[in-house]
Design an enzyme around this catalytic site. Structure first.
Site, PDB file in Angstrom:
ATOM      1  N   ARG A  36      -0.697 -15.351  -7.642  1.00 46.78           N
ATOM      2  CA  ARG A  36      -0.190 -14.188  -6.743  1.00 46.78           C
ATOM      3  C   ARG A  36      -0.824 -12.922  -7.401  1.00 46.78           C
ATOM      4  O   ARG A  36      -0.857 -12.834  -8.597  1.00 46.78           O
ATOM      5  CB  ARG A  36       1.459 -14.127  -6.944  1.00 46.78           C
ATOM      6  CG  ARG A  36       2.166 -12.845  -6.719  1.00 46.78           C
ATOM      7  CD  ARG A  36       2.434 -13.057  -5.111  1.00 46.78           C
ATOM      8  NE  ARG A  36       2.948 -11.787  -4.696  1.00 46.78           N
ATOM      9  CZ  ARG A  36       2.976 -11.138  -3.487  1.00 46.78           C
ATOM     10  NH1 ARG A  36       2.374 -11.994  -2.595  1.00 46.78           N
ATOM     11  NH2 ARG A  36       3.528  -9.864  -3.250  1.00 46.78           N
ATOM     12  N   ILE A  37      -1.249 -11.893  -6.613  1.00 45.77           N
ATOM     13  CA  ILE A  37      -1.925 -10.838  -6.950  1.00 45.77           C
ATOM     14  C   ILE A  37      -0.661  -9.811  -6.857  1.00 45.77           C
ATOM     15  O   ILE A  37      -0.220  -9.473  -5.661  1.00 45.77           O
ATOM     16  CB  ILE A  37      -2.943 -10.306  -6.319  1.00 45.77           C
ATOM     17  CG1 ILE A  37      -4.010 -11.548  -6.220  1.00 45.77           C
ATOM     18  CG2 ILE A  37      -3.799  -9.089  -6.644  1.00 45.77           C
ATOM     19  CD1 ILE A  37      -4.615 -11.963  -7.544  1.00 45.77           C
TER      20      ILE A  37
ATOM     21  N   CYS B  22      11.391  -1.050  -1.242  1.00 45.45           N
ATOM     22  CA  CYS B  22      10.480  -2.391  -1.099  1.00 45.45           C
ATOM     23  C   CYS B  22      10.962  -3.430  -1.721  1.00 45.45           C
ATOM     24  O   CYS B  22      12.067  -3.564  -2.304  1.00 45.45           O
ATOM     25  CB  CYS B  22       9.190  -1.634  -1.700  1.00 45.45           C
ATOM     26  SG  CYS B  22       9.208  -1.629  -3.434  1.00 45.45           S
TER      27      CYS B  22
ATOM     28  N   CYS C 139       9.074  -5.347  -3.857  1.00 45.59           N
ATOM     29  CA  CYS C 139       8.186  -5.711  -5.091  1.00 45.59           C
ATOM     30  C   CYS C 139       8.996  -6.605  -6.096  1.00 45.59           C
ATOM     31  O   CYS C 139       8.493  -7.637  -6.488  1.00 45.59           O
ATOM     32  CB  CYS C 139       7.490  -4.440  -5.261  1.00 45.59           C
ATOM     33  SG  CYS C 139       6.829  -3.664  -4.361  1.00 45.59           S
TER      34      CYS C 139
ATOM     35  N   GLN D 150       9.942 -10.034  -4.819  1.00 40.54           N
ATOM     36  CA  GLN D 150       8.298 -10.829  -4.785  1.00 40.54           C
ATOM     37  C   GLN D 150       7.943 -11.265  -6.150  1.00 40.54           C
ATOM     38  O   GLN D 150       7.312 -12.490  -6.189  1.00 40.54           O
ATOM     39  CB  GLN D 150       7.562 -10.194  -3.976  1.00 40.54           C
ATOM     40  CG  GLN D 150       7.816  -9.756  -2.733  1.00 40.54           C
ATOM     41  CD  GLN D 150       6.865  -9.893  -1.593  1.00 40.54           C
ATOM     42  OE1 GLN D 150       5.700  -9.990  -1.834  1.00 40.54           O
ATOM     43  NE2 GLN D 150       7.281 -10.193  -0.240  1.00 40.54           N
TER      44      GLN D 150
ATOM     45  N   GLU E 217       0.076   1.452  -9.176  1.00 44.55           N
ATOM     46  CA  GLU E 217       1.469   1.662  -8.532  1.00 44.55           C
ATOM     47  C   GLU E 217       1.083   2.714  -7.284  1.00 44.55           C
ATOM     48  O   GLU E 217       0.233   3.289  -7.020  1.00 44.55           O
ATOM     49  CB  GLU E 217       1.932   2.711  -9.666  1.00 44.55           C
ATOM     50  CG  GLU E 217       3.395   3.308  -9.245  1.00 44.55           C
ATOM     51  CD  GLU E 217       4.433   2.377  -9.296  1.00 44.55           C
ATOM     52  OE1 GLU E 217       4.482   2.004 -10.677  1.00 44.55           O
ATOM     53  OE2 GLU E 217       5.352   2.487  -8.724  1.00 44.55           O
TER      54      GLU E 217
ATOM     55  N   ASP F  71      -4.017   2.592   1.877  1.00 48.48           N
ATOM     56  CA  ASP F  71      -3.880   1.603   0.859  1.00 48.48           C
ATOM     57  C   ASP F  71      -4.941   1.909   0.075  1.00 48.48           C
ATOM     58  O   ASP F  71      -6.377   1.713   0.468  1.00 48.48           O
ATOM     59  CB  ASP F  71      -3.906   0.226   1.389  1.00 48.48           C
ATOM     60  CG  ASP F  71      -3.544  -0.588   0.267  1.00 48.48           C
ATOM     61  OD1 ASP F  71      -3.645  -0.505  -0.835  1.00 48.48           O
ATOM     62  OD2 ASP F  71      -3.173  -1.888   0.823  1.00 48.48           O
TER      63      ASP F  71
ATOM     64  N   ARG G  49      -5.489   0.515  -2.925  1.00 42.70           N
ATOM     65  CA  ARG G  49      -5.708  -0.622  -3.962  1.00 42.70           C
ATOM     66  C   ARG G  49      -6.952  -1.154  -3.698  1.00 42.70           C
ATOM     67  O   ARG G  49      -7.639  -1.211  -2.878  1.00 42.70           O
ATOM     68  CB  ARG G  49      -4.486  -1.694  -3.859  1.00 42.70           C
ATOM     69  CG  ARG G  49      -3.270  -1.118  -4.265  1.00 42.70           C
ATOM     70  CD  ARG G  49      -2.303  -2.244  -3.684  1.00 42.70           C
ATOM     71  NE  ARG G  49      -2.055  -2.608  -2.362  1.00 42.70           N
ATOM     72  CZ  ARG G  49      -1.193  -3.038  -1.930  1.00 42.70           C
ATOM     73  NH1 ARG G  49      -0.398  -3.742  -2.428  1.00 42.70           N
ATOM     74  NH2 ARG G  49      -1.125  -3.045  -0.339  1.00 42.70           N
TER      75      ARG G  49
ATOM     76  N   LYS H 259      -6.238  -9.897   1.869  1.00 45.60           N
ATOM     77  CA  LYS H 259      -6.276 -10.107   0.688  1.00 45.60           C
ATOM     78  C   LYS H 259      -6.939 -11.287   0.118  1.00 45.60           C
ATOM     79  O   LYS H 259      -7.607 -11.298  -0.911  1.00 45.60           O
ATOM     80  CB  LYS H 259      -4.771 -10.320   0.070  1.00 45.60           C
ATOM     81  CG  LYS H 259      -4.469  -9.212  -0.958  1.00 45.60           C
ATOM     82  CD  LYS H 259      -3.081  -9.436  -1.629  1.00 45.60           C
ATOM     83  CE  LYS H 259      -2.516  -8.355  -2.195  1.00 45.60           C
ATOM     84  NZ  LYS H 259      -1.038  -8.508  -2.498  1.00 45.60           N
TER      85      LYS H 259
HETATM   86 ZN   LIG Z   1       7.442  -1.677  -4.333  1.00 47.30          ZN
END
Ligand SMILES: [Zn+2]
Length: 272
Positions: free
Chosen positions: A93-94, A109, A111, A114, A155, A189, A191, A223
């Protein structure tokens, strides 16, 4: 469970590999570094088995040998662990850092949920996991080959905590998560996943050392390509979906709020 820290040339952050099971090891961590003592090696984490008072070698551990775990001395690698590693692709998992969702209990969210769910799936052995997965919409295969959460310090989809909080305020004023980033002159995004690919290769999960590939826990097909790297240094054998708990349990479990519904809708619609 092991925690490996990675430094890099691109930013000044320590990115993390949270490793489940004992078949996955970091090559750079195990490397002998010039001038270091056995004590240096042990306290920086380059040892197999458990630390205990009186232990003097990072290479050979009598207690570990007795337990039958993999040994760096070469004597203690049982055929069984090599076999299970060959037969199964580990779950990966990333995860990108989310202070608000993981630490400050923000309901904007999922996060935190998850991250917990990924760790839960990786913690179960073969038999238990198939029972547990019956509660979910789709079954998740065993993790007998171990698992890794690559925890990237990016972040707020890469824009940082301060900018993320500004984006939250824009969302309260009516923007969705993608629009808010664009209004702040950030990409939707920001990232990147090059570091994740490099970390997986260091953990022995690159295609050269581990042609069986990995199983990537994600809902985002983009991804998969990003993690595999430009030259397919890593091979994703299977994509395992992450279903939000609130959806898979009909709202019985999982994070609930007006914001999260909008967040998930935008995530599915705009970022897929
Ligand atoms: Zn989050």
């Amino acid at each position: 469970m092991f925690l490996h820290l990675y430094h890099n040339d691109l930013d000044d952050k320590e990115h993390l590999a949270i490793v489940f099971g004992n078949s996955i090891r970091s090559r750079s961590l195990d490397e002998v570094r010039p001038g270091e003592t056995e004590m240096d090696r042990m306290i920086r984490g380059a040892y197999v088995g458990k630390l205990h008072p009186g232990r003097v070698s990072s290479w050979y551990d009598e207690q570990t040998e007795r337990e039958g775990s993999a040994g760096a001395s070469g004597n203690g690698t049982p055929a069984q662990s090599a076999e299970s590693r060959d037969n199964k692709a580990p779950l990966v998992r990333i995860h990108s850092e989310c202070y608000t969702g993981e630490t400050a209990w923000s309901a904007r969210c999922d996060c935190g949920e998850q991250l917990d769910e990924a760790a839960r799936l990786m913690s179960f052995p073969l038999e238990t996991l198939s029972d547990v997965s019956n509660q979910n919409v789709s079954p998740v295969l065993s993790n007998s080959a171990g698992g890794v959460i690559i925890y990237l310090r990016q972040e707020g989809r890469g824009i940082g905590l301060g900018e993320k909080l500004k984006a939250y305020n824009l969302q309260d004023l009516g923007s969705d998560t993608v629009e808010a980033n664009l209004l702040l002159r950030h990409p939707a995004d920001a990232r990147s996943y090059g570091l994740a690919t490099a970390m997986l290769v260091d953990l022995g999960l690159g295609v050269n050392e581990h042609p069986e590939g990995i199983r990537l826990l994600t809902n985002n097909p983009d991804k998969v390509r990003a993690i595999e790297g430009l030259n397919r240094e890593v091979v994703v054998k299977e994509r395992v979906p992450m279903v939000p708990l609130a959806w898979s349990t009909g709202g019985q479990k999982g994070i609930k709020s007006m914001e999260i519904e909008g967040y998930l809708r935008t995530k599915v619609g705009s970022l897929s």
